[in-house]
Motif scaffolding. Structure first.
Motif, mmCIF file in Angstrom:
data_model
loop_
_atom_site.group_PDB
_atom_site.id
_atom_site.type_symbol
_atom_site.label_atom_id
_atom_site.label_comp_id
_atom_site.label_asym_id
_atom_site.label_seq_id
_atom_site.Cartn_x
_atom_site.Cartn_y
_atom_site.Cartn_z
ATOM 1 N N GLN A 232 67.517 -62.127 47.614
ATOM 2 C CA GLN A 232 68.973 -62.072 47.665
ATOM 3 C C GLN A 232 69.480 -60.681 48.029
ATOM 4 O O GLN A 232 70.403 -60.537 48.848
ATOM 5 N N ALA A 233 68.876 -59.643 47.438
ATOM 6 C CA ALA A 233 69.328 -58.280 47.728
ATOM 7 C C ALA A 233 69.121 -57.934 49.195
ATOM 8 O O ALA A 233 69.996 -57.343 49.846
ATOM 9 N N VAL A 234 67.949 -58.310 49.739
ATOM 10 C CA VAL A 234 67.653 -58.046 51.147
ATOM 11 C C VAL A 234 68.624 -58.808 52.042
ATOM 12 O O VAL A 234 69.143 -58.272 53.033
ATOM 13 N N HIS A 235 68.881 -60.052 51.699
ATOM 14 C CA HIS A 235 69.813 -60.879 52.491
ATOM 15 C C HIS A 235 71.204 -60.254 52.520
ATOM 16 O O HIS A 235 71.842 -60.195 53.588
ATOM 17 N N GLN A 236 71.681 -59.782 51.373
ATOM 18 C CA GLN A 236 73.020 -59.207 51.312
ATOM 19 C C GLN A 236 73.114 -57.907 52.117
ATOM 20 O O GLN A 236 74.122 -57.651 52.780
ATOM 21 N N ILE A 237 72.057 -57.089 52.070
ATOM 22 C CA ILE A 237 72.054 -55.842 52.837
ATOM 23 C C ILE A 237 72.080 -56.144 54.334
ATOM 24 O O ILE A 237 72.849 -55.548 55.098
ATOM 25 N N ASN A 238 71.224 -57.075 54.772
ATOM 26 C CA ASN A 238 71.192 -57.430 56.198
ATOM 27 C C ASN A 238 72.506 -58.062 56.649
ATOM 28 O O ASN A 238 72.983 -57.807 57.765
ATOM 29 N N LYS A 239 73.095 -58.882 55.784
ATOM 30 C CA LYS A 239 74.381 -59.499 56.115
ATOM 31 C C LYS A 239 75.461 -58.431 56.254
ATOM 32 O O LYS A 239 76.291 -58.475 57.176
ATOM 33 N N GLY A 240 75.424 -57.439 55.351
ATOM 34 C CA GLY A 240 76.382 -56.346 55.436
ATOM 35 C C GLY A 240 76.236 -55.547 56.715
ATOM 36 O O GLY A 240 77.224 -55.116 57.317
ATOM 37 N N PHE A 241 74.991 -55.371 57.158
ATOM 38 C CA PHE A 241 74.751 -54.647 58.412
ATOM 39 C C PHE A 241 75.326 -55.435 59.595
ATOM 40 O O PHE A 241 75.980 -54.866 60.479
ATOM 41 N N GLU A 242 75.086 -56.751 59.617
ATOM 42 C CA GLU A 242 75.586 -57.583 60.717
ATOM 43 C C GLU A 242 77.110 -57.593 60.760
ATOM 44 O O GLU A 242 77.706 -57.706 61.847
ATOM 45 N N GLU A 243 77.743 -57.458 59.592
ATOM 46 C CA GLU A 243 79.207 -57.461 59.536
ATOM 47 C C GLU A 243 79.801 -56.069 59.707
ATOM 48 O O GLU A 243 81.021 -55.899 59.626
ATOM 49 N N GLY A 244 78.929 -55.069 59.933
ATOM 50 C CA GLY A 244 79.409 -53.705 60.128
ATOM 51 C C GLY A 244 79.789 -52.984 58.860
ATOM 52 O O GLY A 244 80.452 -51.947 58.894
ATOM 53 N N LYS A 245 79.358 -53.508 57.715
ATOM 54 C CA LYS A 245 79.714 -52.896 56.435
ATOM 55 C C LYS A 245 78.627 -51.966 55.906
ATOM 56 O O LYS A 245 78.850 -51.258 54.930
ATOM 57 N N ARG A 246 77.444 -51.983 56.532
ATOM 58 C CA ARG A 246 76.347 -51.109 56.118
ATOM 59 C C ARG A 246 75.796 -50.398 57.340
ATOM 60 O O ARG A 246 75.789 -50.958 58.446
ATOM 61 N N PRO A 247 75.295 -49.185 57.147
ATOM 62 C CA PRO A 247 74.807 -48.414 58.299
ATOM 63 C C PRO A 247 73.512 -48.927 58.900
ATOM 64 O O PRO A 247 73.229 -48.696 60.073
ATOM 65 N N GLN A 248 72.694 -49.621 58.092
ATOM 66 C CA GLN A 248 71.429 -50.121 58.612
ATOM 67 C C GLN A 248 70.950 -51.324 57.816
ATOM 68 O O GLN A 248 71.489 -51.648 56.759
ATOM 69 N N LYS A 249 69.932 -51.992 58.343
ATOM 70 C CA LYS A 249 69.345 -53.151 57.668
ATOM 71 C C LYS A 249 68.549 -52.698 56.440
ATOM 72 O O LYS A 249 68.332 -51.504 56.233
ATOM 73 N N ALA A 250 68.097 -53.670 55.669
ATOM 74 C CA ALA A 250 67.187 -53.379 54.561
ATOM 75 C C ALA A 250 65.881 -52.828 55.124
ATOM 76 O O ALA A 250 65.492 -53.154 56.248
ATOM 77 N N TRP A 251 65.185 -52.004 54.332
ATOM 78 C CA TRP A 251 63.979 -51.356 54.859
ATOM 79 C C TRP A 251 62.926 -52.384 55.255
ATOM 80 O O TRP A 251 62.138 -52.162 56.173
ATOM 81 N N GLN A 252 62.897 -53.561 54.580
ATOM 82 C CA GLN A 252 61.924 -54.602 54.950
ATOM 83 C C GLN A 252 62.189 -55.090 56.373
ATOM 84 O O GLN A 252 61.252 -55.286 57.160
ATOM 85 N N ALA A 253 63.462 -55.282 56.709
ATOM 86 C CA ALA A 253 63.813 -55.749 58.054
ATOM 87 C C ALA A 253 63.519 -54.678 59.098
ATOM 88 O O ALA A 253 63.061 -54.979 60.203
ATOM 89 N N LEU A 254 63.776 -53.417 58.753
ATOM 90 C CA LEU A 254 63.476 -52.325 59.676
ATOM 91 C C LEU A 254 61.979 -52.246 59.962
ATOM 92 O O LEU A 254 61.555 -52.031 61.105
ATOM 93 N N LYS A 255 61.188 -52.450 58.913
ATOM 94 C CA LYS A 255 59.731 -52.428 59.071
ATOM 95 C C LYS A 255 59.269 -53.567 59.969
ATOM 96 O O LYS A 255 58.381 -53.392 60.821
ATOM 97 N N GLU A 256 59.868 -54.743 59.791
ATOM 98 C CA GLU A 256 59.514 -55.891 60.636
ATOM 99 C C GLU A 256 59.871 -55.614 62.096
ATOM 100 O O GLU A 256 59.109 -55.966 63.004
#
Length: 353
Positions: A232-256
């Motif tokens: 859930q935490a990773v999903h919310q961070i990635n969702k925030g990035f897609e909506e322009g509310k966070r500067p970057q994706k979760a580190w797991q997504a960046l690693k992928e």
């Protein structure tokens, strides 16, 4: 195949045996971690497993019934951390909560009750004092039936733990939020593990089925799904990035993304879990084959029909795809789309000249 038929009792035993292999894969023993002296030892308050009906489970699976979702979304380490979630599920007091005795209570009444008694919850704590559990079904599920099922689920799953719950139904997708106190009335702590969550899913599906709602609680591997959902935490961070509310994706997504880009550039990617994924798929296929063969010899026509359905279901399982392979395919498709757009733009410019 032999013409010999099996009795209903024999079939029941076979379904229990192979159904357990399909739903509960055996795990290798793990070395126990040493207990930290400062952490209090406690007995786990784990509810008994429900009576399983393998035949009903397999029918729901083969007919692709909607899957229930039961997840622990967090929990408070004291009343100060529990309060915000109670505010959320009560919509800041607009919704009444229902407690373990069926009483309608407010957020403040819940906090007051939990701060008193034999096992009071402190304002601050080093340990989790409550679990937030969410139960949900796909879009369009009847709200009243889901509420009744959630109530029955909570009463049976947490018979000695104080709890409150509320129903939300945004976008015609009702779901239940349960906040359950970690300590029960005897002082034992709730200590859910992965197997408990699967058991909870089966119990919730059972309560829905009893109320006329078709639901299943099959493991991902039994449905041929090899990629886990994001936490859930990773999903919310990635969702925030897609909506322009966070500067970057979760580190797991960046690693992928880094691994996928390396492979697209020619590097060889080695997935250490590939062998285990393939082995598990083979276990699942072996289970379906054994189940269908047993059902084909049943005295019951409905059992034989179910065996044929399982053969078709196993044949239609999706191919094995890892998270890395999925990300490589996504990035490759994105690059192709960009290249096509660039070519179309250049062609348009040439035409204008």
């Amino acid at each position: 195949m032999s013409d010999h038929t099996y009795s209903a009792t024999t079939i029941d035993g076979m379904l229990k045996n192979w159904g357990d292999r399909l739903y509960y894969r055996s795990r290798r023993g793990r070395k126990a971690k040493p207990r930290v002296a400062s952490r209090p030892a406690y007995r786990a308050s784990t509810p008994k497993a429900p009576r399983r009906n393998p035949r009903a489970e397999l029918k729901s699976l083969a007919r692709r019934a909607p899957q229930v979702m039961v997840k622990i979304t967090g929990g408070g380490t004291g009343l100060s951390r529990i309060d915000p979630h109670l505010s959320y599920i009560s919509r800041n007091g607009l919704l009444e909560l229902e407690d373990q005795d069926g009483n309608r209570v407010t957020r403040k009444e819940t906090l007051r009750a939990w701060s008193q008694g034999d096992w009071p919850v402190p304002a601050e704590s080093r340990y989790r004092e409550a679990f937030n559990v969410m139960l949900s079904m796909p879009h369009g599920t009847d709200r009243a039936s889901l509420e009744d099922a959630a109530r029955a689920f909570a009463q049976e799953t947490f018979p000695k733990n104080p709890y409150v719950f509320a129903i939300h139904d945004e976008h015609n997708r009702p779901h239940a939020h349960i906040v359950v106190k970690a300590r029960d009335i005897e002082g034992r702590r709730l200590n859910p593990r992965k197997a408990d969550l699967q058991m909870w899913r089966e119990r919730f599906a059972e309560k829905l089925n009893e109320r006329g709602i078709e639901a299943a609680a099959s493991p991902r591997s039994a449905r041929g799904i090899t990629v886990k959902r994001d936490k859930q935490a990773v999903h919310q961070i990635n969702k925030g990035f897609e909506e322009g509310k966070r500067p970057q994706k979760a580190w797991q997504a960046l690693k992928e993304d880094v691994s996928a880009k390396k492979e697209l550039a020619g590097a060889v990617h080695v997935n250490p879990r590939s062998t285990a994924i393939v082995e598990r798929r083979q276990e699942v296929l072996d289970s379906y084959r054994s189940l269908s063969e047993a059902l084909a010899r049943s005295e019951s026509p409905s059992d034989r029909d179910l065996g044929a359905e399982l053969v078709d279901f196993a044949a239609a399982l999706p191919p094995i795809v890892t998270r890395h392979e999925r990300r490589v395919a996504e990035l490759s498709a994105q690059r192709s789309a960009i290249a096509r757009g660039h070519d179309a733009h250049e062609a348009q410019r040439g035409h204008e000249r």
